[in-house]
Design a protein around this motif. Structure first.
Motif, PDB file in Angstrom:
ATOM      1  N   ALA A 103      37.318  31.817  49.826  1.00  0.00           N
ATOM      2  CA  ALA A 103      35.929  31.120  49.396  1.00  0.00           C
ATOM      3  C   ALA A 103      34.784  31.692  49.877  1.00  0.00           C
ATOM      4  N   LYS A 104      35.083  32.651  50.769  1.00  0.00           N
ATOM      5  CA  LYS A 104      33.886  33.315  51.475  1.00  0.00           C
ATOM      6  C   LYS A 104      33.764  34.735  50.672  1.00  0.00           C
ATOM      7  N   ALA A 133      32.693  37.412  48.475  1.00  0.00           N
ATOM      8  CA  ALA A 133      31.322  37.356  47.900  1.00  0.00           C
ATOM      9  C   ALA A 133      31.091  38.748  46.904  1.00  0.00           C
ATOM     10  N   GLY A 134      32.359  39.171  46.209  1.00  0.00           N
ATOM     11  CA  GLY A 134      32.352  40.343  45.376  1.00  0.00           C
ATOM     12  C   GLY A 134      32.663  39.805  43.853  1.00  0.00           C
ATOM     13  N   SER A 135      33.089  40.890  43.177  1.00  0.00           N
ATOM     14  CA  SER A 135      33.637  40.623  41.764  1.00  0.00           C
ATOM     15  C   SER A 135      34.946  39.964  41.989  1.00  0.00           C
ATOM     16  N   PRO A 136      35.436  39.100  41.035  1.00  0.00           N
ATOM     17  CA  PRO A 136      36.557  38.372  40.948  1.00  0.00           C
ATOM     18  C   PRO A 136      37.571  39.224  40.221  1.00  0.00           C
ATOM     19  N   TYR A 137      38.878  38.787  40.373  1.00  0.00           N
ATOM     20  CA  TYR A 137      40.029  39.459  39.378  1.00  0.00           C
ATOM     21  C   TYR A 137      39.388  38.937  38.026  1.00  0.00           C
ATOM     22  N   PRO A 138      39.294  39.940  36.880  1.00  0.00           N
ATOM     23  CA  PRO A 138      38.775  39.390  35.754  1.00  0.00           C
ATOM     24  C   PRO A 138      39.455  38.138  35.199  1.00  0.00           C
ATOM     25  N   GLY A 139      38.893  37.273  34.823  1.00  0.00           N
ATOM     26  CA  GLY A 139      39.385  35.979  34.244  1.00  0.00           C
ATOM     27  C   GLY A 139      40.028  35.148  35.243  1.00  0.00           C
ATOM     28  N   THR A 172      39.070  32.708  38.946  1.00  0.00           N
ATOM     29  CA  THR A 172      37.885  31.995  39.699  1.00  0.00           C
ATOM     30  C   THR A 172      38.079  32.542  41.269  1.00  0.00           C
ATOM     31  N   VAL A 173      37.171  32.594  41.911  1.00  0.00           N
ATOM     32  CA  VAL A 173      37.378  32.915  43.182  1.00  0.00           C
ATOM     33  C   VAL A 173      37.167  31.420  43.977  1.00  0.00           C
ATOM     34  N   GLY A 174      37.974  31.210  45.109  1.00  0.00           N
ATOM     35  CA  GLY A 174      37.897  30.020  45.907  1.00  0.00           C
ATOM     36  C   GLY A 174      39.278  29.278  45.986  1.00  0.00           C
ATOM     37  N   GLU A 175      40.156  29.539  45.059  1.00  0.00           N
ATOM     38  CA  GLU A 175      41.249  28.783  44.945  1.00  0.00           C
ATOM     39  C   GLU A 175      42.466  29.350  45.663  1.00  0.00           C
ATOM     40  N   ALA A 176      42.241  30.712  46.166  1.00  0.00           N
ATOM     41  CA  ALA A 176      43.206  31.225  46.682  1.00  0.00           C
ATOM     42  C   ALA A 176      43.535  30.849  48.160  1.00  0.00           C
ATOM     43  N   GLN A 177      44.810  30.537  48.522  1.00  0.00           N
ATOM     44  CA  GLN A 177      44.844  30.217  50.142  1.00  0.00           C
ATOM     45  C   GLN A 177      46.213  31.156  50.501  1.00  0.00           C
ATOM     46  N   GLY A 178      46.206  31.346  51.737  1.00  0.00           N
ATOM     47  CA  GLY A 178      47.057  32.284  52.384  1.00  0.00           C
ATOM     48  C   GLY A 178      47.183  32.070  53.812  1.00  0.00           C
ATOM     49  N   THR A 218      52.650  35.546  46.886  1.00  0.00           N
ATOM     50  CA  THR A 218      52.354  35.164  45.536  1.00  0.00           C
ATOM     51  C   THR A 218      52.367  33.742  45.199  1.00  0.00           C
ATOM     52  N   ASP A 219      52.584  32.941  46.136  1.00  0.00           N
ATOM     53  CA  ASP A 219      52.633  31.502  45.992  1.00  0.00           C
ATOM     54  C   ASP A 219      51.125  30.971  46.619  1.00  0.00           C
ATOM     55  N   GLY A 220      50.173  31.146  45.911  1.00  0.00           N
ATOM     56  CA  GLY A 220      48.854  30.788  46.090  1.00  0.00           C
ATOM     57  C   GLY A 220      47.899  31.644  46.586  1.00  0.00           C
ATOM     58  N   LEU A 221      48.215  32.832  47.187  1.00  0.00           N
ATOM     59  CA  LEU A 221      47.104  33.682  47.508  1.00  0.00           C
ATOM     60  C   LEU A 221      46.807  34.824  46.444  1.00  0.00           C
ATOM     61  N   LEU A 222      47.922  35.261  45.615  1.00  0.00           N
ATOM     62  CA  LEU A 222      47.822  36.123  44.693  1.00  0.00           C
ATOM     63  C   LEU A 222      48.694  35.712  43.456  1.00  0.00           C
ATOM     64  N   ALA A 223      48.225  35.934  42.169  1.00  0.00           N
ATOM     65  CA  ALA A 223      48.909  35.671  41.066  1.00  0.00           C
ATOM     66  C   ALA A 223      49.855  37.011  40.902  1.00  0.00           C
ATOM     67  N   PRO A 224      51.089  36.972  40.442  1.00  0.00           N
ATOM     68  CA  PRO A 224      51.844  38.122  40.314  1.00  0.00           C
ATOM     69  C   PRO A 224      51.395  39.074  38.943  1.00  0.00           C
ATOM     70  N   GLU A 225      50.598  38.601  38.290  1.00  0.00           N
ATOM     71  CA  GLU A 225      49.871  39.356  37.241  1.00  0.00           C
ATOM     72  C   GLU A 225      48.997  40.322  37.709  1.00  0.00           C
TER      73      GLU A 225
END
Lengths: 652, 267
Positions: free
Chosen positions: A290-291, A293-299, A301-307, A314-321
């Motif tokens: 959530a904190k 403050a840069g460009s997101p992964y295109p497409g 949204t920032v703030g939903e990744a948990q780790g 790849t379960d929540g922090l990062l999408a495999p794509e």
């Protein structure tokens, strides 16, 4: 002064808190896997690595290198002197004057940082980073005024007279702010963390060969016995990284140089190397993005990744794509002033997805199955590997046993477009009367695609079998037209305890042809035709440092190269590396189209390439566009040899 | 298409796997149809992984078994047999013992005898029905399975079968998931050494590599795209035969019997 006792106390407190934070941070890194690093030697080498290797990269941006030298240098010097003057209370006018000078230097540097932050480019992270120049100014300014009496510029009583309590209060506030950012924040996760983690990262870097102008680009092999011993291959959780990789992530300054050069980011695919590294930091420290403050992964949204350190990434922090968007072009690594290894991390995580989860996307699984069953990615009959050369009368190693040059044909043998490159190269070899031979059906896929797709088991299997074949024959040089095979043979086959390549020079065909040219063994007509530009293949340039030979070859035909804006070490990827065409993650644009735009800007009518993969990618761009030709093909057209001329007609 | 959990919870599925052979390289691999059978088994037992038994009769050290295991199997049961032994009897016993509701096999093996007879022989031995060339098992409810059988040109036939039964899986079934190296290495081979009768008939055979019969060149008669499309998609017209829907059951059975005698299947 009213609170004369206060300042040393404040400084001591800030330093103590910084030490506590440092211990805490070190613990986070140490949750990673052990790695063999010479700690003492690393620490000894660190200042040199900082002043030389790191600074060389920062120096590409003159404004920033000067700004950083002033700010950083001023700060380090000031911090030391502050401890002497204000903490230990050494009463020396000389020290105080030195402190004033270094604070001035820092202040001036900070002004330039401030100026750049007035209208920052999109690649820079905002958030706490926008606060940093003000914190720097507060620190430098506050301590400057505080040091004036010690330097004899002001009488001790002046402050009490002039501003009294108010001035003291203001100064104290500035100092608390400054030290909060620069001492406390350094180890507790503020922007200044980059200085602390960065220094140690330079000391304990996993690829120490990179320092002092060296190059280290081969991926590290996976210990396959871990499959049964530990139960996990590759990186599933942040703690599966080596500890110094975790440290490396923490060193990121979020300058976004990687983001600016990343072809996948530019194509609108869901990858941003900077965000990826920041997500790794979230992973190692635990929490959410959530904190950020840069460009997101295109497409995305920032703030939903948990780790967290022990959560599957790849379960929540990062999408495999995100991981599969990478073309492994190494532009980010080349550009990173902190020398962070993005590609290593991405492939480490891919290894888990492929070797543990079996979830290589799109055509990945099929290609890997084909490589396993037929030793080539498209599942052609292994016995048809030499069909392309049915009319070439090539000497086979199996028959001759020994040759000066081993021509590594690569999987281009199965592709009709690549076969034109192979034929052109063979023609040149014959024209220069080179003593060469090929492995024929004994040659296997180099394992490049399997390895970049995370299947290190298959890569190692292929490497060992290829090495076993190579060890049967005598040759002094391997030459290949495929930079990917070139990279594997040159940089990645050395980890498997074989002496097959000992004392063997592995060369790309452009390097080899260039040396033939210089020996006068090839006679060429000058090139007549339009403007020519040259596209640097990633695996030849950034991976192996060969930028000159292809250009020299072109120049030797009288070609004046119209360079693209992004060329040499900044060359933009064609989009064909790292198995990206196989995993095929959708974006808004195609990387090859963007590269073609680069070429179009030069007004070139011909793009010279040194890689069959780049050729395929660039020729996949819809016309009208410049022609795409491998350098071997351009050379063969200019070959002065009456018999070769006739043959060249047949080729094209 | 997956049955919901309440229906499949107590399903017991056995998948038989053989050693495959890659058509281009001749290298051993997981057989295409057999791995689709494993895939279907995994899907049917998604909520109850213990309900799937993967069974192989042969050599437990066979490397291609690992590529089945890489699909996410904790274990493969291997009946260790002499290579010359007949696998039907021991497999039949094993299936009866493990109380399988559905037995999945490929249509035919890619190596060895490859006669495609094994599912039929097992069905005969166990006295169970067999559904050949299955594309999917849609649902299992109250002891009855809804099965889609693959017919030529992408057609499907819906069939209801009472459990237990044997299904041979067609290449039209969902493709097998990727085989991952890590799980493949970790899977357990549960070996039981089984004495079995030697397949004496087979011993007298000579084995040779199967070659495709040469094909008669196809003369394209179609003049227009519409005709070509028709030719490519039209149902093949069966020649001869009779459709008997209204007749009495006895009459229908007699017609089948007559045909079998006429064709020399029964003597």
């Amino acid at each position: 002064m009213i609170f004369e006792w206060l300042n040393p106390l404040l400084i001591a407190t800030a330093l103590l808190l910084a030490v506590i934070g440092a211990v805490r941070r070190v613990k986070l890194w140490r949750a990673g896997q052990p790695d063999q690093v010479d700690l003492i030697a690393g620490l000894m080498a660190m200042p040199g690595r900082y002043l030389h290797d790191l600074h060389d990269i920062v120096e590409r941006d003159k404004y920033m290198s000067k700004t950083h030298a002033a700010t950083g240098g001023g700060f380090v010097l000031s911090a030391l002197l502050i401890m002497l003057v204000h903490l230990l209370g050494i009463d020396s006018q000389l020290l105080a004057w030195a402190l004033l000078a270094s604070l001035t230097l820092m202040f001036v540097g900070a002004l330039f940082v401030f100026k750049r932050r007035l209208n920052p480019p999109s690649r820079l992270s905002k958030g706490p980073w926008m606060r940093l120049p003000k914190s720097l100014l507060a620190f430098a300014g506050g301590f400057f005024v505080l040091t004036l009496p010690a330097a004899g510029m002001l009488s001790d009583g002046f402050m009490a007279q002039a501003g009294g309590a108010l001035l003291t209060l203001l100064l104290t506030a500035l100092i608390i702010w400054g030290m909060g950012e620069l001492f406390f924040g350094m180890t507790w996760g503020g922007p200044m963390k980059h200085a602390f983690a960065g220094a140690l990262h330079l000391a304990f870097h996993r690829r120490s060969e990179r320092f002092g102008g060296g190059r280290s680009t081969g991926l590290k092999p996976v210990d396959l016995t871990l499959a049964t011993e530990v139960g996990v291959l590759g990186v599933a959780k942040p703690t599966d990284f080596k500890w110094n990789q975790l440290l490396g992530f923490d060193a990121c300054v979020q300058c976004g140089k990687c983001e600016a050069v990343c072809p996948a980011f530019a194509a609108g695919q869901p990858l941003n190397p900077k965000k990826l590294i920041q997500d790794m930091v979230v992973g190692l420290a635990g929490g959410s993005d959530a904190k950020y403050a840069g460009s997101p992964y295109p497409g995305k949204t920032v703030g939903e990744a948990q780790g967290g350190p022990n959560q599957i990434i790849t379960d929540g922090l990062l999408a495999p794509e995100t991981l599969w968007s990478c073309t492994t072009c190494r532009a980010c690594v080349e550009e990173c002033p902190m020398m962070i290894e993005h590609v290593d991390a991405i492939v480490d995580m891919r290894r888990f997805l492929t070797m543990e989860k079996g979830s290589t996307p799109n055509k990945g699984a099929e290609v890997l199955d084909n490589i396993i069953a037929t030793d080539n990615p498209n599942g052609y009959a292994p016995a048809s590997r030499t069909h392309w050369a049915a009319d070439q009368n090539l000497p086979l190693m199996k028959e001759v046993g020994e040759a000066e040059v081993l021509f590594w044909v690569s999987d281009g043998a199965f592709d009709m477009r690549s076969q034109r490159i192979l034929r052109a190269f063979v023609k040149l070899l014959k024209a220069a009367k080179v003593d060469f031979a090929v492995l024929g059906d004994e040659e296997l896929d180099s394992g490049d695609v399997a390895r970049r797709l995370g299947d290190d088991a298959t890569f190692q299997n292929l490497a060992k079998r290829n090495l076993a074949v190579l060890s049967q024959y005598k040759f002094s040089t391997i030459v290949t037209t495929d930079p990917h095979a070139f990279h594997c043979l040159r940089n990645e086959y050395n980890d498997f305890g074989s002496d097959a390549l000992e004392g063997v020079e592995v060369l790309h065909h452009t390097t080899f042809l260039n040396s033939l040219m210089q020996q006068g063994r090839l006679q060429l007509d000058p090139f007549v035709g339009g403007k020519v530009t040259y596209h640097d293949p990633c695996y030849l340039g950034r991976y192996n440092g060969e930028y000159e030979a292809p250009r020299e070859l072109l120049r030797s035909m009288g070609i004046e190269i119209a360079e693209m804006e992004r060329s040499g070490y900044r060359s933009r990827c064609c989009g064909g590396g790292g198995g990206a065409p196989i995993t095929d993650i959708p974006g808004e644009r195609r990387i090859a189209d963007m590269r073609m735009d680069d070429a179009n800007e030069t007004g070139a009518e011909l793009i010279a390439v040194g890689c069959q993969q780049c050729t395929a990618m660039l020729e996949g761009v819809v016309e009208p566009r410049p022609q795409v030709k491998d350098i071997a093909e351009i050379l063969v057209d200019q070959l002065v040899d009456s018999s070769a001329h006739v043959l060249a007609q047949e080729v094209h | 298409m997956q049955p919901n959990s309440s229906q499949s919870h107590n399903l017991n599925i056995a998948t038989l796997v053989s050693v495959g052979k890659h058509p281009q390289s001749g290298r051993v691999r997981r057989a295409d149809q057999d791995s689709r059978a494993v895939e279907l088994g995994l899907r049917l037992t998604a909520d109850n992984p213990a309900g799937l038994t993967v069974l192989h009769a042969g050599d437990p050290a066979e490397p291609s078994l690992r590529s089945y295991a890489g699909m996410g199997l904790a274990a493969i049961k291997v009946l260790q047999l002499d290579p010359a032994a007949d696998a039907v009897a021991p497999l039949g016993e094993q299936l009866q013992q493990c109380g399988a509701d559905i037995v999945l096999t490929g249509v035919r093996a890619e190596s060895g005898e490859g006669s495609g007879m094994l599912p039929y022989q097992l069905a005969e031995k166990l006295g169970w029905p067999i559904v050949p060339r299955v594309a999917d098992i849609v649902a299992v409810q109250e002891g009855v399975a809804e099965v889609l059988q693959a017919l030529p040109r992408g057609q499907r036939r819906a069939i209801k079968v009472r459990l237990p039964f044997i299904a041979s899986i067609d290449t039209a079934a969902p493709a097998a998931r990727q085989s991952a190296f890590g799980p493949a290495q970790r899977a357990e081979m549960r070996v039981s050494v089984i004495p079995a009768e030697t397949d004496t008939v087979r011993q007298s055979w000579d084995e040779a590599v199967a070659k495709k019969r040469p094909k008669r060149l196809k003369v394209i008669k179609a003049k227009t795209a519409a005709e070509r499309f028709k030719a490519a998609t039209a149902k093949s017209q069966s020649e001869g035969g009779r459709i008997m829907k209204q007749e009495a059951v006895d009459e229908q059975a007699q017609a089948i019997l007559d045909l079998l005698i006429e064709e020399g299947v029964l003597r």
